[in-house]
Design a protein around this motif. Sequence first.
Motif, PDB file in Angstrom:
ATOM      1  N   ALA A  56       0.849  -1.202   0.000  1.00 55.16           N
ATOM      2  CA  ALA A  56       0.000   0.000   0.000  1.00 55.16           C
ATOM      3  C   ALA A  56       0.883   1.250   0.000  1.00 55.16           C
ATOM      4  O   ALA A  56       0.601   2.232  -0.702  1.00 55.16           O
ATOM      5  CB  ALA A  56      -0.914  -0.015   1.222  1.00 55.16           C
ATOM      6  N   LEU A  57       1.965   1.159   0.754  1.00 57.56           N
ATOM      7  CA  LEU A  57       2.921   2.273   0.791  1.00 57.56           C
ATOM      8  C   LEU A  57       3.559   2.474  -0.588  1.00 57.56           C
ATOM      9  O   LEU A  57       3.779   3.608  -1.038  1.00 57.56           O
ATOM     10  CB  LEU A  57       3.999   1.953   1.831  1.00 57.56           C
ATOM     11  CG  LEU A  57       4.817   3.116   2.378  1.00 57.56           C
ATOM     12  CD1 LEU A  57       3.925   4.142   3.044  1.00 57.56           C
ATOM     13  CD2 LEU A  57       5.846   2.595   3.382  1.00 57.56           C
ATOM     14  N   LEU A  58       3.809   1.359  -1.286  1.00 51.15           N
ATOM     15  CA  LEU A  58       4.369   1.439  -2.639  1.00 51.15           C
ATOM     16  C   LEU A  58       3.428   2.210  -3.564  1.00 51.15           C
ATOM     17  O   LEU A  58       3.851   3.054  -4.356  1.00 51.15           O
ATOM     18  CB  LEU A  58       4.630   0.035  -3.195  1.00 51.15           C
ATOM     19  CG  LEU A  58       4.976  -0.059  -4.691  1.00 51.15           C
ATOM     20  CD1 LEU A  58       6.288   0.646  -4.991  1.00 51.15           C
ATOM     21  CD2 LEU A  58       5.059  -1.506  -5.146  1.00 51.15           C
ATOM     22  N   ILE A  59       2.121   1.922  -3.433  1.00 50.31           N
ATOM     23  CA  ILE A  59       1.140   2.618  -4.286  1.00 50.31           C
ATOM     24  C   ILE A  59       1.186   4.118  -4.001  1.00 50.31           C
ATOM     25  O   ILE A  59       1.162   4.948  -4.924  1.00 50.31           O
ATOM     26  CB  ILE A  59      -0.275   2.041  -4.060  1.00 50.31           C
ATOM     27  CG1 ILE A  59      -0.314   0.603  -4.596  1.00 50.31           C
ATOM     28  CG2 ILE A  59      -1.344   2.898  -4.743  1.00 50.31           C
ATOM     29  CD1 ILE A  59      -1.547  -0.182  -4.228  1.00 50.31           C
ATOM     30  N   VAL A  60       1.278   4.469  -2.713  1.00 56.19           N
ATOM     31  CA  VAL A  60       1.356   5.887  -2.344  1.00 56.19           C
ATOM     32  C   VAL A  60       2.611   6.524  -2.976  1.00 56.19           C
ATOM     33  O   VAL A  60       2.551   7.622  -3.542  1.00 56.19           O
ATOM     34  CB  VAL A  60       1.387   6.050  -0.798  1.00 56.19           C
ATOM     35  CG1 VAL A  60       1.640   7.497  -0.412  1.00 56.19           C
ATOM     36  CG2 VAL A  60       0.076   5.558  -0.198  1.00 56.19           C
ATOM     37  N   VAL A  61       3.733   5.795  -2.884  1.00 53.08           N
ATOM     38  CA  VAL A  61       4.988   6.319  -3.451  1.00 53.08           C
ATOM     39  C   VAL A  61       4.864   6.490  -4.962  1.00 53.08           C
ATOM     40  O   VAL A  61       5.281   7.506  -5.538  1.00 53.08           O
ATOM     41  CB  VAL A  61       6.177   5.385  -3.107  1.00 53.08           C
ATOM     42  CG1 VAL A  61       7.421   5.780  -3.895  1.00 53.08           C
ATOM     43  CG2 VAL A  61       6.472   5.427  -1.626  1.00 53.08           C
ATOM     44  N   LEU A  62       4.246   5.502  -5.637  1.00 50.59           N
ATOM     45  CA  LEU A  62       4.079   5.582  -7.092  1.00 50.59           C
ATOM     46  C   LEU A  62       3.221   6.789  -7.470  1.00 50.59           C
ATOM     47  O   LEU A  62       3.519   7.500  -8.435  1.00 50.59           O
ATOM     48  CB  LEU A  62       3.453   4.290  -7.632  1.00 50.59           C
ATOM     49  CG  LEU A  62       4.395   3.077  -7.695  1.00 50.59           C
ATOM     50  CD1 LEU A  62       3.613   1.821  -8.017  1.00 50.59           C
ATOM     51  CD2 LEU A  62       5.489   3.291  -8.745  1.00 50.59           C
ATOM     52  N   LEU A  63       2.134   7.016  -6.697  1.00 51.52           N
ATOM     53  CA  LEU A  63       1.273   8.173  -6.974  1.00 51.52           C
ATOM     54  C   LEU A  63       2.047   9.471  -6.772  1.00 51.52           C
ATOM     55  O   LEU A  63       1.936  10.400  -7.573  1.00 51.52           O
ATOM     56  CB  LEU A  63       0.027   8.145  -6.067  1.00 51.52           C
ATOM     57  CG  LEU A  63      -0.990   7.041  -6.384  1.00 51.52           C
ATOM     58  CD1 LEU A  63      -2.058   6.970  -5.306  1.00 51.52           C
ATOM     59  CD2 LEU A  63      -1.626   7.297  -7.747  1.00 51.52           C
ATOM     60  N   TRP A  64       2.858   9.497  -5.712  1.00 49.29           N
ATOM     61  CA  TRP A  64       3.665  10.689  -5.434  1.00 49.29           C
ATOM     62  C   TRP A  64       4.677  10.921  -6.549  1.00 49.29           C
ATOM     63  O   TRP A  64       4.869  12.045  -7.022  1.00 49.29           O
ATOM     64  CB  TRP A  64       4.368  10.515  -4.077  1.00 49.29           C
ATOM     65  CG  TRP A  64       5.405  11.557  -3.793  1.00 49.29           C
ATOM     66  CD1 TRP A  64       5.204  12.878  -3.527  1.00 49.29           C
ATOM     67  CD2 TRP A  64       6.829  11.359  -3.771  1.00 49.29           C
ATOM     68  NE1 TRP A  64       6.415  13.506  -3.331  1.00 49.29           N
ATOM     69  CE2 TRP A  64       7.423  12.595  -3.470  1.00 49.29           C
ATOM     70  CE3 TRP A  64       7.651  10.247  -3.954  1.00 49.29           C
ATOM     71  CZ2 TRP A  64       8.793  12.760  -3.371  1.00 49.29           C
ATOM     72  CZ3 TRP A  64       9.024  10.407  -3.847  1.00 49.29           C
ATOM     73  CH2 TRP A  64       9.576  11.652  -3.557  1.00 49.29           C
ATOM     74  N   GLN A  65       5.301   9.819  -7.004  1.00 50.58           N
ATOM     75  CA  GLN A  65       6.276   9.922  -8.101  1.00 50.58           C
ATOM     76  C   GLN A  65       5.615  10.438  -9.373  1.00 50.58           C
ATOM     77  O   GLN A  65       6.164  11.291 -10.078  1.00 50.58           O
ATOM     78  CB  GLN A  65       6.890   8.541  -8.394  1.00 50.58           C
ATOM     79  CG  GLN A  65       7.981   8.126  -7.465  1.00 50.58           C
ATOM     80  CD  GLN A  65       9.278   8.865  -7.746  1.00 50.58           C
ATOM     81  OE1 GLN A  65       9.329   9.728  -8.600  1.00 50.58           O
ATOM     82  NE2 GLN A  65      10.301   8.556  -6.986  1.00 50.58           N
TER      83      GLN A  65
END
Lengths: 284, 240
Positions: free
Chosen positions: A265-274
């Motif tokens: 879930a944290l990865l998804i947040v990071v991808l959205l931020w990226q």
Amino acid sequence: MSAFTEYLITGVARGLVFALLATGFVLIYRVTRVVNFAQGAFAVFGGLLTFSLLRAGIPQGVSEVLAALAVAVIGLIFGVITIAGKIPLLSSLIITIGLAMLSEAIAMLAWGSIPISYSGLAGHDFVILGAVVQRQYLLVLVVSLVLFGSMALLFGRTYFGKAMTACASNAYAAKLSGINVKRMGLLAFILGGALGGIGGALLTPVEPMTYNADVSLSILGFAAAIVGGLTSPGLAVAGGLVFGLTEQFVSGYWSPSYDTAVALALLIVVLLWQARRMRLEGLE
Amino acid sequence: MKLPAVTDVPSREEVVPDGALLATYDLVVRYSSAVALDGVSMHVGRGEMVALIGPNGAGKSTLLNTLSGIRRPAAGRIVCRGKLAHVPEGRQLFPELTVEDNLRLGAYRGGSRDPDPIYELFPQLHGLRKRRAGGLSGGEQQMVSIGRALMANPDIMAVDELSQGLAPIVVSDIIRHLVALNEEKGIAVLLVEQNARLALGITSRAYVLENGRVSKEGRSEDLARDPAVHKAYLGGQVGQ
């Protein structure tokens, strides 16, 4: 307090292993633009080969170094398969997934499906703020820091490292300058293999290795690498630590069943931020 | 060597003398089934400044990429009796690396990695040496690109679209440096330019490349007066 300290130290150690995998991702991506999803397989081979070498009576440190070297050779083979021909980048990515699956099959045939482990750094565990910490974590910390320092020196200070960066920055201009871009790419795969192999050899004493552990290791290594847009080794290390700590605290204070789910879930947040960051940079 | 006046479709013997520093013989380059260069024969002598003009898609950049070994010819031959350095179209720097790192990588094939001679040539680069190349202005980037090529200590520089995207005053400054390099250090220059007026104005000889073939060649001043060249590339009638 002791539980918190234990989760913290374990999380940092696991995070550093993820960071080693992430640095392999970054290294290979920076030079070749290939996202190597077989990176987790390097760690699996690192752990399993160390186990076999130890069983053959070879001393621990030598076994770990030999395993890392063997995985570096595997990295070279993967590199030859992935980038030696004129293969489009998307196809190269699919090839790395195929190589990861092939690696799983080979690992299962050679080592079976039972989780494998071996003793880590010899000596008594030590106590920090009431938490009992395995000495192996100390080895993880020292080896990781030495490797990250070496990588920083390689890319930041050496002519050779600058030439590797040049390949990633502008392959066409690198060729015009006389740099053999393909050879540099293969070298990146060798180094990526060695980093993964060392990561696996360090991780196996504290977390038994299975033939199919590459999937979760690749995902967490990729997640850490994507924090720095797959190009920044420093941010990849930070990403590895964030994911390692998240996993441990979720597992310790909530449930081990959710640690990977929360990390993803944290990865998804990071991808959205990226994605947002890239959009904003594109607009500037 | 007495140069002929403007000639159409020259024969191989006429265009490739034995003493040339760089020469191509009936060079053919293909992109899949498309022919990008179709039997190109040309040469550049020692210390000579030669222009290569032509419309978009004529094969000019392909020719330079083939000369510098990026692209393999399907047929024909290249003879280079010296060291060639390529200043590519669009500058093509390493944007994440500093100006100094960009320059030093120009010497990757060997030779001195000391960029001081480049700072003597382009003093403003000395003050920018620790800056990332990606953050420089177009003119500064072009200086770095030329400086990086010079780090290879070349006998000939192949310069692709030097003026592209630069203000006229910046182009004049860089051209002045290029001419000085040619005259003072004897470095031969093969200049690929969309700006035919500029290219024909500073070179002694020129080739016109159209559809992958050399359609005309001769002294630059003669080509500039050639009605067909003038109409196609200099925007009007001779004498305008």
